[in-house]
Each structure stands twice: as structure tokens, then as C-alpha cells.
Scaffold this motif. Sequence first.
Motif, PDB file in Angstrom:
ATOM      1  N   UNK A 160      43.509  20.700  24.318  1.00  0.00           N
ATOM      2  CA  UNK A 160      43.051  20.620  25.713  1.00  0.00           C
ATOM      3  C   UNK A 160      42.288  21.885  26.123  1.00  0.00           C
ATOM      4  N   UNK A 161      42.785  23.033  25.713  1.00  0.00           N
ATOM      5  CA  UNK A 161      42.115  24.283  26.061  1.00  0.00           C
ATOM      6  C   UNK A 161      40.731  24.356  25.403  1.00  0.00           C
ATOM      7  N   UNK A 162      40.643  23.908  24.167  1.00  0.00           N
ATOM      8  CA  UNK A 162      39.356  23.924  23.480  1.00  0.00           C
ATOM      9  C   UNK A 162      38.359  22.989  24.163  1.00  0.00           C
ATOM     10  N   UNK A 163      38.855  21.854  24.656  1.00  0.00           N
ATOM     11  CA  UNK A 163      37.971  20.883  25.304  1.00  0.00           C
ATOM     12  C   UNK A 163      37.555  21.310  26.709  1.00  0.00           C
ATOM     13  N   UNK A 164      38.237  22.307  27.262  1.00  0.00           N
ATOM     14  CA  UNK A 164      37.980  22.723  28.644  1.00  0.00           C
ATOM     15  C   UNK A 164      36.768  23.626  28.790  1.00  0.00           C
ATOM     16  N   UNK A 165      36.190  24.095  27.678  1.00  0.00           N
ATOM     17  CA  UNK A 165      35.001  24.943  27.718  1.00  0.00           C
ATOM     18  C   UNK A 165      33.932  24.338  26.819  1.00  0.00           C
ATOM     19  N   UNK A 166      32.704  24.732  27.047  1.00  0.00           N
ATOM     20  CA  UNK A 166      31.584  24.118  26.331  1.00  0.00           C
ATOM     21  C   UNK A 166      31.518  24.547  24.871  1.00  0.00           C
ATOM     22  N   UNK A 177      51.000  42.271  26.271  1.00  0.00           N
ATOM     23  CA  UNK A 177      50.922  41.875  27.679  1.00  0.00           C
ATOM     24  C   UNK A 177      51.668  40.590  28.000  1.00  0.00           C
ATOM     25  N   UNK A 178      52.113  39.856  26.981  1.00  0.00           N
ATOM     26  CA  UNK A 178      52.808  38.597  27.221  1.00  0.00           C
ATOM     27  C   UNK A 178      51.899  37.522  27.782  1.00  0.00           C
ATOM     28  N   UNK A 179      50.675  37.438  27.231  1.00  0.00           N
ATOM     29  CA  UNK A 179      49.702  36.463  27.712  1.00  0.00           C
ATOM     30  C   UNK A 179      49.133  35.646  26.554  1.00  0.00           C
ATOM     31  N   UNK A 180      48.695  34.452  26.888  1.00  0.00           N
ATOM     32  CA  UNK A 180      47.887  33.650  25.985  1.00  0.00           C
ATOM     33  C   UNK A 180      46.436  34.067  26.207  1.00  0.00           C
ATOM     34  N   UNK A 181      45.782  34.563  25.175  1.00  0.00           N
ATOM     35  CA  UNK A 181      44.410  35.052  25.286  1.00  0.00           C
ATOM     36  C   UNK A 181      43.470  33.972  24.764  1.00  0.00           C
ATOM     37  N   UNK A 182      42.485  33.612  25.567  1.00  0.00           N
ATOM     38  CA  UNK A 182      41.471  32.641  25.172  1.00  0.00           C
ATOM     39  C   UNK A 182      40.136  33.376  25.094  1.00  0.00           C
ATOM     40  N   UNK A 183      39.567  33.425  23.905  1.00  0.00           N
ATOM     41  CA  UNK A 183      38.328  34.173  23.661  1.00  0.00           C
ATOM     42  C   UNK A 183      37.163  33.185  23.712  1.00  0.00           C
ATOM     43  N   UNK A 184      36.344  33.310  24.745  1.00  0.00           N
ATOM     44  CA  UNK A 184      35.329  32.299  25.020  1.00  0.00           C
ATOM     45  C   UNK A 184      33.922  32.850  24.839  1.00  0.00           C
ATOM     46  N   UNK A 197      37.625  30.359  35.738  1.00  0.00           N
ATOM     47  CA  UNK A 197      37.940  29.861  34.397  1.00  0.00           C
ATOM     48  C   UNK A 197      39.369  30.206  34.013  1.00  0.00           C
ATOM     49  N   UNK A 198      39.807  31.402  34.355  1.00  0.00           N
ATOM     50  CA  UNK A 198      41.182  31.801  34.057  1.00  0.00           C
ATOM     51  C   UNK A 198      42.174  30.892  34.766  1.00  0.00           C
ATOM     52  N   UNK A 199      41.929  30.605  36.038  1.00  0.00           N
ATOM     53  CA  UNK A 199      42.834  29.734  36.799  1.00  0.00           C
ATOM     54  C   UNK A 199      42.886  28.337  36.189  1.00  0.00           C
ATOM     55  N   UNK A 200      41.754  27.834  35.753  1.00  0.00           N
ATOM     56  CA  UNK A 200      41.706  26.478  35.201  1.00  0.00           C
ATOM     57  C   UNK A 200      42.442  26.416  33.858  1.00  0.00           C
ATOM     58  N   UNK A 201      42.257  27.408  33.027  1.00  0.00           N
ATOM     59  CA  UNK A 201      42.934  27.409  31.736  1.00  0.00           C
ATOM     60  C   UNK A 201      44.433  27.664  31.887  1.00  0.00           C
ATOM     61  N   UNK A 202      44.799  28.493  32.863  1.00  0.00           N
ATOM     62  CA  UNK A 202      46.223  28.733  33.127  1.00  0.00           C
ATOM     63  C   UNK A 202      46.917  27.457  33.562  1.00  0.00           C
ATOM     64  N   UNK A 203      46.237  26.665  34.377  1.00  0.00           N
ATOM     65  CA  UNK A 203      46.814  25.397  34.826  1.00  0.00           C
ATOM     66  C   UNK A 203      47.035  24.446  33.656  1.00  0.00           C
ATOM     67  N   UNK A 204      46.145  24.472  32.698  1.00  0.00           N
ATOM     68  CA  UNK A 204      46.305  23.610  31.519  1.00  0.00           C
ATOM     69  C   UNK A 204      47.454  24.093  30.645  1.00  0.00           C
ATOM     70  N   UNK A 209      47.346  33.126  31.230  1.00  0.00           N
ATOM     71  CA  UNK A 209      46.174  33.124  30.359  1.00  0.00           C
ATOM     72  C   UNK A 209      45.271  34.290  30.742  1.00  0.00           C
ATOM     73  N   UNK A 210      44.753  34.984  29.742  1.00  0.00           N
ATOM     74  CA  UNK A 210      43.724  35.983  29.976  1.00  0.00           C
ATOM     75  C   UNK A 210      42.458  35.558  29.231  1.00  0.00           C
ATOM     76  N   UNK A 211      41.364  35.470  29.957  1.00  0.00           N
ATOM     77  CA  UNK A 211      40.089  35.106  29.353  1.00  0.00           C
ATOM     78  C   UNK A 211      39.415  36.370  28.846  1.00  0.00           C
ATOM     79  N   UNK A 212      38.941  36.307  27.622  1.00  0.00           N
ATOM     80  CA  UNK A 212      38.298  37.464  26.999  1.00  0.00           C
ATOM     81  C   UNK A 212      37.006  36.991  26.329  1.00  0.00           C
TER      82      UNK A 212
END
Length: 452
Positions: A160-166, A177-184, A197-204, A209-212
Motif C-alpha cells: 500500500x505504501x509503495x502504491x501511494x506514491x508515483x 528515532x522509532x520511525x518507519x522511514x519511507x525514501x521517496x 505526504x507524511x500525514x498520508x503515509x502515516x495514515x496508511x 512515518x518519516x519521509x526522506x
Amino acid sequence: MSSRIGRWWRGALGAVAMVAAASTGDAQVLAAPVQAPPTVAVEADAFPPRQSADAAITQDAGEYARLYGVPLTEARARLIAQEETVPVTDRLAIELADRLAGISIEHRPAYRIVVLLTGDAPVPDRSIVAGGIAVPIVFRTGASATRAALELALASHQTELAAAVAHPPGMGIDLATGELVVIVNPSDVDREGVDALTARLTAIAGVPVRVRTDRVVASADMMAEGGARVVGVDPADGRRYACTTGFVVTDGARTGIATAAHCPDELTYIGPNGEAQALSFVGQWGWGYQDVQVNASAVPLQPAFFADTGKTVSRAVAGRRALSSMRAGDVVCHRGERTGYSCAPVELVSFAPAGQLCGGACLPTWVTVAGPSCQGGDSGAPVFLGTRAFGLVKGGSYRSDRSCAFYFFMSTDYLPTGWRLLKDPTATHVVPAAPPAPAPPPYYPPSQVPMR
């Protein structure tokens, strides 16, 4: 093969991989038509000397001293402390499992272990002596999710996270930091902004989630050279490609090398002085959580690998580090044919590389290490510290200027079933051995499907 060639061959193996364009994964042809490599005798005094465990950790300490600006004696003490404290942090992980968000090593402003916990109930700080120095253990509270919850969220919502970005993202867990890091891809952030984007991925994900980006634009298998050269023919085009050797493995009856699964099946080892030795193809495992190939030798191999850039000395393999014992901030080294020898800290664990690099999507079983030392040509390179083996380099992520953001490796936990790391029974660590590896988490597939 002369006995002199045999002695070199049995004692000189070092890292893994295949030469290729890192941005595309396309192999680079070395020669065509194929020609058999020459066989050259080598005198015994040309063999590379074997480093002691003490010399090995001191060499690595030189890199640590350069990275963190501390004296060599302090760097050496810290690296010994790093490995001596593994059993301590393993016990803490069990003791505090219901609250544990992550364990990390801090190098600045002082060397210490940080244990991140959920909830607000304080835990008194501790201090232990390791590597001849006092190492504080600091407990921080207030994390929003445990490591177990982060790993479950990543395993459950990766698709789901992979499908949430282009563009396909990489994902992993930051134990500091105790976070799920998504490198986009940078364009995904530019499209909607990092906060949205961080809020949307955190909801999923249901966890922090930290966007990097690191302005990363590509992730790829490095498919390159590592410690010592091997060559093979791709039957699809009849051309010869260069690969590199890796850690020596055994099934109890045979010895062979574990390399990246990118290499041609049948390989011939080419020594530094041109000596040649055939390596027969055993099998290839490159799906999901593995990127490894085994080629067996007709003569017994020694558990040794090259660690220095010039391949002038070799190291014995005295043991390994289990994946479950990895901590953010652990310093590891690798030796790639393209970039040579370097050391850097671990960043993310339970990492799933972007894209379809594992015969499809990769599972979150990989470990990332900070750049800038990685390039196409390093794939399969050994990841180690001192005489302890950690894993094999798979690939890297690159910025738009082609600089290395980070590389990622496969743990020795995931060597093929029936094969294990060959250890030198006479070799020692400067520090005690790590505990044995536990079984892989239950959501990892038990089957091992060859990539080809």
C-alpha cells in the motif's frame, strides 16, 4: 594446476559481485569473443599475508578515527566496545521487549548506547565497561510505537505504501528515532509537500512515518566487482563478464564462494597474478530476501577475504553478526572493487529496497549503510568489522549527481539452506562472539526461489 597456484587460490579469496551499470543493472561486457584466462604459477612469497584480529580491528579503527575525528586509540576502543556490547543490548531487547522501539549507537558528542522506549515510565541509565572504556547506556522514553509494531506495519502495508506514491520508494526502520522511514523520489515530495505526504503515509501505516528523499533518484543492484576477480560467460549473448568473489561457505562436504546472484552461472577465478581456477555453479537464490549465488571449488578453500583497497593482506573469518543484533549507528566496513575499502554507520534495518530488485518486490530484510562510498562495481562486496562477517552488498541508492546516498546488504543470516559461513577455527575476535542467529520472522517466505 601447480601446488603453488593451489596455495594462492586456497588462501586469497575476498568479496562478491558483477560489473554493471548501476543505474540500469545492465552488465558491462569485458571481452568478446570469450577467451580462456591464462594459468600462471605464483611463488609462495607472493601470497598476501594474513592479518591478525588485532591488526584487523586497528585498520578499521583508522577509518573510524577519520569519520569521527577522534584519536586512533579511542577509535579502536570504541569499535571493540561496539562488538563487546552486542550481548548486552541483546539482553536489553529481551528484557524490555514490550516497550522497545529501538537501540542505537551514538558517536557524538560522546560514545554511548541509546535505548528508545514507548511510554513515559523512566528507566534508570546504566554504564558498562567495554573495550576498556566506560560506555553509558541511556534510556529515552516517549516513542509512539515499538520495534515489533513498526516491523509488523512495514510487512503488512509495504504494498500500500509503495502504491501511494508515483515512484517506487524504499522503506526501512530507524532504530534511533522509532520511525518507519519511507525514501521517496524528489518529485513525489514536490508534488504535494513533505507534510501532506507524511500525514498520508502515516495514515496508511498506522505508525510514525518519516519521509526522506536525500534527493535520491535511483536505487539499483550494484552488480559489480568486490574482492577478487571471477569471470563467466552469459549463455544469452555468449559474452564474458567480470564478477568478484565473496565470503567462503561450506555445506559440510564442499567449500565454495557466496557471491551476488547477478553473476553468470559458471565462473573462473582470476587471481591477482593471473592464476585461474574453475568454480562450478551450485545454485542461485535471488527472490525476496536473498541475493546470493554459490559456486563450488574443486580444491578446499580457506575462510579468508581481502579487506584493504590494494588487496595486499587478507583476513580470516572468525565469526558473524546476527541480523537481529544490528543496531542503528553500528559501524561496518566493506571492500568493493570500484570504491575500495571504507567504513560507515548503519542507518536502517528491516529495509525494503525500491522497485523490483529481488525478482519482484524486495522484502524488508536488508540493512542500509551510509554513503558516500558505493558505486556500481561493489555488488557482492563483503560487509565486515575486524574478523566478523556481517553480509554481502546488494545495491545502492544514488542522488541525481550519481553520488551514493547509501548502500544496502544481505545479512549472512540468509545464506542458502544447507550452506554456512566457513570460519577459521584458529582465528579469534578481539571481542567475544555474537550469539547465534534466531530463525527468520514468520512472515518471510520459507521457500527459496531461484531468480533464473
